[in-house]
Design a protein around this motif. Sequence first.
Motif, PDB file in Angstrom:
ATOM      1  N   GLN A   1      -4.631 -44.267 -74.320  1.00  0.00           N
ATOM      2  CA  GLN A   1      -4.290 -43.739 -75.648  1.00  0.00           C
ATOM      3  C   GLN A   1      -2.793 -43.429 -75.735  1.00  0.00           C
TER       4      GLN A   1
ATOM      5  N   ASP B   1      -0.828 -46.706 -76.075  1.00  0.00           N
ATOM      6  CA  ASP B   1      -0.956 -47.259 -77.432  1.00  0.00           C
ATOM      7  C   ASP B   1      -0.114 -46.458 -78.420  1.00  0.00           C
ATOM      8  N   PHE B   2      -0.107 -45.137 -78.259  1.00  0.00           N
ATOM      9  CA  PHE B   2       0.656 -44.284 -79.169  1.00  0.00           C
ATOM     10  C   PHE B   2       2.143 -44.618 -79.111  1.00  0.00           C
TER      11      PHE B   2
ATOM     12  N   ARG C   1       3.668 -47.316 -77.944  1.00  0.00           N
ATOM     13  CA  ARG C   1       3.972 -48.675 -78.382  1.00  0.00           C
ATOM     14  C   ARG C   1       3.926 -48.773 -79.909  1.00  0.00           C
ATOM     15  N   ASP C   2       2.903 -48.160 -80.511  1.00  0.00           N
ATOM     16  CA  ASP C   2       2.793 -48.195 -81.971  1.00  0.00           C
ATOM     17  C   ASP C   2       3.928 -47.411 -82.627  1.00  0.00           C
ATOM     18  N   SER C   3       4.252 -46.253 -82.058  1.00  0.00           N
ATOM     19  CA  SER C   3       5.307 -45.415 -82.632  1.00  0.00           C
ATOM     20  C   SER C   3       6.659 -46.098 -82.544  1.00  0.00           C
ATOM     21  N   GLN C   4       6.904 -46.746 -81.394  1.00  0.00           N
ATOM     22  CA  GLN C   4       8.175 -47.444 -81.228  1.00  0.00           C
ATOM     23  C   GLN C   4       8.285 -48.596 -82.211  1.00  0.00           C
ATOM     24  N   LYS C   5       7.191 -49.325 -82.403  1.00  0.00           N
ATOM     25  CA  LYS C   5       7.188 -50.432 -83.354  1.00  0.00           C
ATOM     26  C   LYS C   5       7.379 -49.929 -84.775  1.00  0.00           C
ATOM     27  N   GLU C   6       6.674 -48.831 -85.113  1.00  0.00           N
ATOM     28  CA  GLU C   6       6.775 -48.276 -86.459  1.00  0.00           C
ATOM     29  C   GLU C   6       8.162 -47.716 -86.727  1.00  0.00           C
TER      30      GLU C   6
ATOM     31  N   GLU D   1      10.312 -50.697 -87.573  1.00  0.00           N
ATOM     32  CA  GLU D   1       9.960 -51.286 -88.866  1.00  0.00           C
ATOM     33  C   GLU D   1      10.361 -50.393 -90.032  1.00  0.00           C
TER      34      GLU D   1
ATOM     35  N   ALA E   1      10.371 -41.689 -84.323  1.00  0.00           N
ATOM     36  CA  ALA E   1       9.330 -42.281 -85.151  1.00  0.00           C
ATOM     37  C   ALA E   1       8.947 -41.335 -86.277  1.00  0.00           C
TER      38      ALA E   1
END
Length: 582
Positions: A172, A175-176, A178-183, A186, A199
């Motif tokens: 978890q 995933d957090f 990786r998603d936060s870095q991507k967001e 973006e 983020a």
Amino acid sequence: MNLNDLTVEEIAEVADNPAIFQKGQVCYHRGAVDPFFMSGKGIKAQVEGKPGKYSVEIRTGWGNLTTDCTCAYEGEVCEHIVAVLLYSLLGDPEAEEEDYYPESTAQEQVIPLPVHALEQLLTGQLDFRDLVGLAAQLEKEFARVQGKKTLPNNVIQFPRSKKMTVSELKKQVQDFFRDSQKEAIEEGHIDYDFGYHDAPAYPNLNCVFNQLNYLKLEEQLDVLWYIVTYGNLIFSKTGTLAGTADIAEAVGLFAETVMDLDLKMPQKQVYLNSLIAAFDWPMFLNEELDMALKVGLDTLCTTEEDLRYAIATLQSASLENSIDWVAEAYSILGDEENYLRLCEENLKEPSDYLNLAEHWREEKGDLRRSIAILERWIVDCTPPEQDNVEAWNILYNRSGNDITLILGDLAEYYSEQEDTKNLYHLMMLGLRINGLSIQFYQDLKPVALKLNCWEHCQQQIRMFARDEVDVLAQIYLDQKDWEGAIALAQQPDFSPSVQLAIAQGIKLHCPQKAIALYQQLVDQSIQKKTRRNYQTAAEYVQEIREIYLSLLEDTAGWQEYIHGLRQEYQHYRALQEELEDL
């Protein structure tokens, strides 16, 4: 005030007024709250509004309810906060009604408690985790007997999920980040100037933090430190600092959990070493994380042995960003000699010099040592190129207020000691840093005259008063320094308004010089070639006429000037019309 105990009536009282509460109800019932996260520390949610989503945060502590919403409402508790509180109490309004069991039926059902469990409960043999497990078992049994999912509580807790293993929680965490870095990339939450990125407020790691109570203390520490190390790994690879608040919370919880282990030295060293090593991680140069790290170390260092170990380890590693923590640790230990030594070795900002000087003056009663510290700032921090105006501006913009205090303390001391040489040097620094004022000029002039350096002083004044030429012009006129005023007005690219003020100020005493200044103003206005500027030029010519005729009584001089002007600009029809009556 506890979020778990709130009722609808209390939410209505919390709202700023009944109208806000009604709007909050409407907002809640139309399903505007999404997403919603609730933990032991409070609530984070977003609420859909007309222009977009608003972020709502609600926290409890010390019997108080703290709320915040990003909407433009200027009161304390808006409709969006009310909607989130109702959501926490009543749950998702879009959930189907049959998912809940009617209260009347619930009261008729009795789930027998196993005899051995009842005995353990009554004799205090059940620990917290066993009690939580037993409650979950009873809830599951109740739902099975009733054939329904669950019973609506007065408060909807953080969405329940199955107990997760350490490995699942670490997944978890991965995933957090990786998603936060991507967001973060973006959404453009990137600051290339400072190299630190953050983020948005969502998602977060509440789902992981809420699972910690299901784990043993050692497992909790494993997960918490994994949050910190994985966040640092992402930062090291990408330069994106995602989830700052979650990393800071993990550091704090890590320190608190270590304290729950009730360890003594040397067993505590391994955890102290973890925090100490983090001082060397670039991620912790972030102000929020730096503070969290130092607070965490404060939590762990509860004895003199802890403090001595942390000090020795940090100093042996020469970790620069830990210096202020080490100095404070020496102060806590009452080791004033090392505290002062460390402070003097690491003077950087003006505030550092001020604080140490104040300590010597107020705490130690040593005024001379205090002055020596302030004098060190002059040697260490003033620009080497004394005439570099830009360098002085940068210095002042960085720490103007603290520098002004340093100069004020030193000036008072030098005045009392009648140290004219150092006082003059200090006042010239003040000119470079703080600029010019009439009072400063009046204080500076007698000091410069006493040292026979007034001419050089005036050159420096003109150089460093470029942004205050109107003040300098007024000073020259007030002081009847006509030559100084004339020299100032003759500088290239000089402001016409100040040039006019000087011409008006000197015409009674230096009429010929005033005529020369007015003639410059006439030529500047004519070159702009507009009717309005021709009118302005004619007004300046009128001033020249008054000086020639009234002050100099030189009619011939006036006639020569006006004739020459008309001849020079004979093809400027509009200008000739403005000069007709002169």
